[in-house]
Design an enzyme around this catalytic site. Structure first.
Site, PDB file in Angstrom:
ATOM      1  N   SER A  90      17.772 -25.670  26.198  1.00  0.00           N
ATOM      2  CA  SER A  90      16.625 -25.425  25.371  1.00  0.00           C
ATOM      3  C   SER A  90      15.289 -25.992  25.921  1.00  0.00           C
ATOM      4  O   SER A  90      14.858 -25.570  27.095  1.00  0.00           O
ATOM      5  CB  SER A  90      16.727 -25.894  23.889  1.00  0.00           C
ATOM      6  OG  SER A  90      15.745 -25.299  23.105  1.00  0.00           O
ATOM      7  N   HIS A 225      22.967 -21.608  19.170  1.00  0.00           N
ATOM      8  CA  HIS A 225      21.898 -22.446  19.826  1.00  0.00           C
ATOM      9  C   HIS A 225      22.437 -23.504  20.602  1.00  0.00           C
ATOM     10  O   HIS A 225      22.480 -24.008  21.741  1.00  0.00           O
ATOM     11  CB  HIS A 225      20.620 -22.596  19.159  1.00  0.00           C
ATOM     12  CG  HIS A 225      19.722 -23.052  20.181  1.00  0.00           C
ATOM     13  ND1 HIS A 225      18.957 -22.185  20.993  1.00  0.00           N
ATOM     14  CD2 HIS A 225      18.721 -24.437  20.320  1.00  0.00           C
ATOM     15  CE1 HIS A 225      18.020 -22.816  21.707  1.00  0.00           C
ATOM     16  NE2 HIS A 225      17.987 -24.133  21.241  1.00  0.00           N
TER      17      HIS A 225
END
Length: 252
Positions: A90, A225
């Protein structure tokens, strides 16, 4: 061997390669604490220690990506006596990408591999405005992404520590959007993604091919995610194979 920004999670006397791990927004070096157990014994694993959390909690969070990258790169240079591979998840993918460019262009120490996870390619980054959300909206966002630390937000004392760090990281990323380095990097790039990660799935992963100047691959895993938590063993197997290729050794 390491400076203020790095934590050695598993020291290795003569490592074949050093894997440097960059956490997500709001994340910590401890996120990668179990990784050494899933990688070959000649891979030394390091994690980047972001300010404002864990044993750097008294320090202000970073506000400038350039200053952030300068500091990490300076502390990483002594470890570049062995091949380096950079993994970022990320926000960490953007930091790792910029550090890879800095190592290659300013120091002649290009990493053996860049491994990016759950992050848009530099030319596709946009401001999110997440750092400006109120507390409830920010907490909803974090929980919606399946962050393993989101349970801490149920506790007022921990929430008071976590939310300012998240906001600082998101604001730094918004300031960085539009200024990211987009020229090709002469390093093999692998992009990982969660197949159920809305907004960061297959198309965003394959967009990294535009800045991969020495080979590109992408791989998806079941999950959101934070797919890399439940799929840790599979991910580390893949990373081990790619590190073996990048350093010319057989995986062990």
């Amino acid at each position: 061997m390491t400076g203020h920004w790095l934590r050695v999670l598993r020291p290795v006397a003569a490592p074949r390669v050093r894997l440097v791990c960059f956490p997500h927004a709001g994340g910590t070096a401890s996120f990668f604490r179990t990784w050494p157990d899933g990688l070959p014994g000649d891979v030394e694993v390091l994690a980047v220690r972001y300010p404002g959390r864990e044993d750097r909690i008294a320090e202000p969070c970073a506000t400038s990506m350039r200053e952030f990258v300068d500091a990490v790169t300076a502390d990483l240079l002594p470890s570049a006596d062995r091949p380096l591979a950079l993994f970022g998840h990320s926000m960490g993918a953007s930091v790792a990408h910029e550090v890879a460019h800095r190592l290659a262009s300013e120091h002649g120490r290009a990493p053996a591999a860049l491994l990016v996870s759950a992050r848009s390619a530099p030319h596709r980054l946009r401001r999110s405005g997440l750092g400006d959300l109120d507390d409830d909206a920010l907490i909803t966002h974090v929980r919606g992404r399946g962050a393993p630390s989101s349970a801490a937000l149920d506790h007022p004392e921990l929430r008071e520590l976590a939310l300012p760090v998240l906001r600082a990281d998101y604001r730094m990323l918004d300031a960085y959007a539009g200024t990211a380095t987009t020229r090709p990097l002469a390093v093999p790039v692998t992009a990982y993604y969660g197949e159920g990660d809305e907004g960061q799935s297959e198309p965003e992963a394959f967009a990294w091919s535009a800045v991969a100047g020495a080979g590109f691959a992408a791989r998806g895993f079941a999950g959101d995610h934070f797919y890399l938590v439940p799929r840790e063993a599979e991910l580390l197997d893949d990373i081990a194979t790619r590190l073996a290729r990048s350093t010319g050794e057989a995986a062990c």
